[in-house]
Design an enzyme around this catalytic site. Sequence first.
Site, mmCIF file in Angstrom:
data_model
loop_
_atom_site.group_PDB
_atom_site.id
_atom_site.type_symbol
_atom_site.label_atom_id
_atom_site.label_comp_id
_atom_site.label_asym_id
_atom_site.label_seq_id
_atom_site.Cartn_x
_atom_site.Cartn_y
_atom_site.Cartn_z
ATOM 1 N N ASP A 58 0.837 -1.192 0.000
ATOM 2 C CA ASP A 58 0.000 0.000 0.000
ATOM 3 C C ASP A 58 0.885 1.261 0.000
ATOM 4 O O ASP A 58 1.874 1.329 0.726
ATOM 5 C CB ASP A 58 -0.865 -0.045 1.273
ATOM 6 C CG ASP A 58 -1.958 0.992 1.294
ATOM 7 O OD1 ASP A 58 -2.788 0.998 0.374
ATOM 8 O OD2 ASP A 58 -1.988 1.815 2.244
ATOM 9 N N GLU A 99 1.699 -0.640 -4.893
ATOM 10 C CA GLU A 99 0.747 0.406 -5.286
ATOM 11 C C GLU A 99 1.573 1.685 -5.428
ATOM 12 O O GLU A 99 1.733 2.445 -4.473
ATOM 13 C CB GLU A 99 -0.349 0.599 -4.231
ATOM 14 C CG GLU A 99 -1.399 1.596 -4.685
ATOM 15 C CD GLU A 99 -2.031 2.421 -3.577
ATOM 16 O OE1 GLU A 99 -3.109 2.982 -3.803
ATOM 17 O OE2 GLU A 99 -1.460 2.539 -2.475
HETATM 18 C C1 NOJ Z 1 -4.512 2.888 -0.827
HETATM 19 C C2 NOJ Z 1 -5.621 1.939 -0.556
HETATM 20 O O1 NOJ Z 1 -5.904 1.203 -1.708
HETATM 21 C C3 NOJ Z 1 -6.776 2.779 -0.070
HETATM 22 O O2 NOJ Z 1 -7.979 2.065 -0.036
HETATM 23 C C4 NOJ Z 1 -6.400 3.354 1.263
HETATM 24 O O3 NOJ Z 1 -7.424 4.210 1.721
HETATM 25 C C5 NOJ Z 1 -5.098 4.150 1.176
HETATM 26 N N1 NOJ Z 1 -4.099 3.494 0.408
HETATM 27 C C6 NOJ Z 1 -4.538 4.413 2.550
HETATM 28 O O4 NOJ Z 1 -4.050 3.226 3.115
#
Ligand code: NOJ
Length: 529
Positions: A201, A267
């Site tokens: 993440d 991500e």
């Molecule tokens: C990316 C995640 O996919 C999202 O759902 C989340 O709110 C943020 N990062 C913070 O962790």
Amino acid sequence: MTTPTPWWRGAVGYQVYLRSFADADGDGIGDLVGVRQRLPHLAELGVDIVWITPCYPSPGADHGYDVSDYTDVALVFGGMAALDAVLADAHAAGMRVVLDLVPNHSSNRHPWFQRAVHDPTSPERDYYVWRHGSSDHPPNNWRSNFGGPAWTWEPSSEQWYLHRFLPEQPDLNWRNPAVHAEFDRILRFWFERGVDGFRIDVAHGLLVDEQFRDNPVAPMEVDDDVDPRGAFSIIEHVHDQDQPGVVDIYREWRRVAADHGAFLIGEVYLDDPAKVGRYVEDDALDAAFCFPALHTGWDAAAMRRALAPSVAAGRGRFAWPMSSHDDPRAGTRFGGGARGAERQLAYFTLLAALPGIPFLYQGDELGLENAVLPADQLADPVSVRHHGAPGRDGSRAPMLWEPGPGFGFTTGEPWLPFGSNRRPEHTVAAQTGVEGSILERTRRLLATRREATAMLAADDVEWLEVAPHVVGLRRGDMVVAVNVGGPDADLDLPRAAELVYTTRPGASVSGARLRLPTDVAVWCRLAQA
Ligand code: NOJ
């Protein structure tokens, strides 16, 4: 010496948004027992890698992305035994399971943050990012992704702490070696348990500017309270993300992952593919999601602009999503309804041919568009805390398994409504075995891909300039083309070919001539030269 081909080469990914996938115990919240029961659906679809969104104990301020214990599974999701069972069954079916690691921030209820606040002399204080200042003036102009300043004043110690998401998600301090050691331990814990990898993440966010300099002031005013995510997106994030040194963190993790053959996919939410490419250079992450691919609309020029530089920068290591739990579904972006569903299948037919990992989000295989939800039942903190601001609930509504009251998702009350636009014919059960359903056509596409060994073995893509409204490419022996909303087209292929997949009847190949109707995508295998 040749390096062995990693197991994830040629794989197809699938994102499970855990809360909304399958609820086995009737509490209205998806769980791991439900995931286990539905694994056969994923195996039959042709999925190789299943990414499950966070399953850890969490107060739920951001639906699991606020972790209070990194080495346990929340009871609401079935506890550790349920995860072990998912791993065992997935592995028996030849699939790998990737969990979601949230290293950018913890929950404010994590014992680390609790100690940091209650004992500022504790080692945990330096697990987070604190700055002096006066209570009426945050240390700099950094904004939260979810609205407001990225800083919250902590009155007992009279300091600010950094959080680029909610105040309940304090950012971890990755300049502290102790934080590195904690995550090293966390990674090993899960790999030893049989987890096959992690989706990371906010992988681009772990470090911030050491001098905490202001970001350039955004050129136009977007009201942060009306559209917090929109306001965040127009800022030039010079100092609060993608900082020098961040990729080295993944080089450390690579050494841990390598002992277990584990897979790391980031991500890396940056627009510039060249910047994302740095995260997958040798010895860092295995793969990174390509976000331009999931932002593009139904527009051939925009698709080419998004995909061509990304394919070049990704060198086979980008993953190609078209929807996610954070963004509007492709069906919605492409016009909604039956047409949106056709177009998203056509788009996926293009993505599935790119070097790298095509990634479905749950419901993509059904052609789902965003759910239409009542304003008073929204759950995303972005909307709840900002008077109904545009949020992410529309793509998070529960999965549709069977016709009937709970759509086979739950026997109880779903935590988020299904949406007034959901119909029995959208469900897995209604589409299974039905010739022409989006589900069966997606299955056939993935089966065709598995057989396309020459295409999968080819590293490079040649983009074909065939018509302004057609996006076309050649990879290995395959020509792939999608007619993006233009008139039916007659195109010349490099040589005679065989039509091996079409999203819809109506496309045909005769010799080296391809007939491509509007909103249709095809794969054509070229005859041997
Ligand atoms: C990316 C995640 O996919 C999202 O759902 C989340 O709110 C943020 N990062 C913070 O962790």
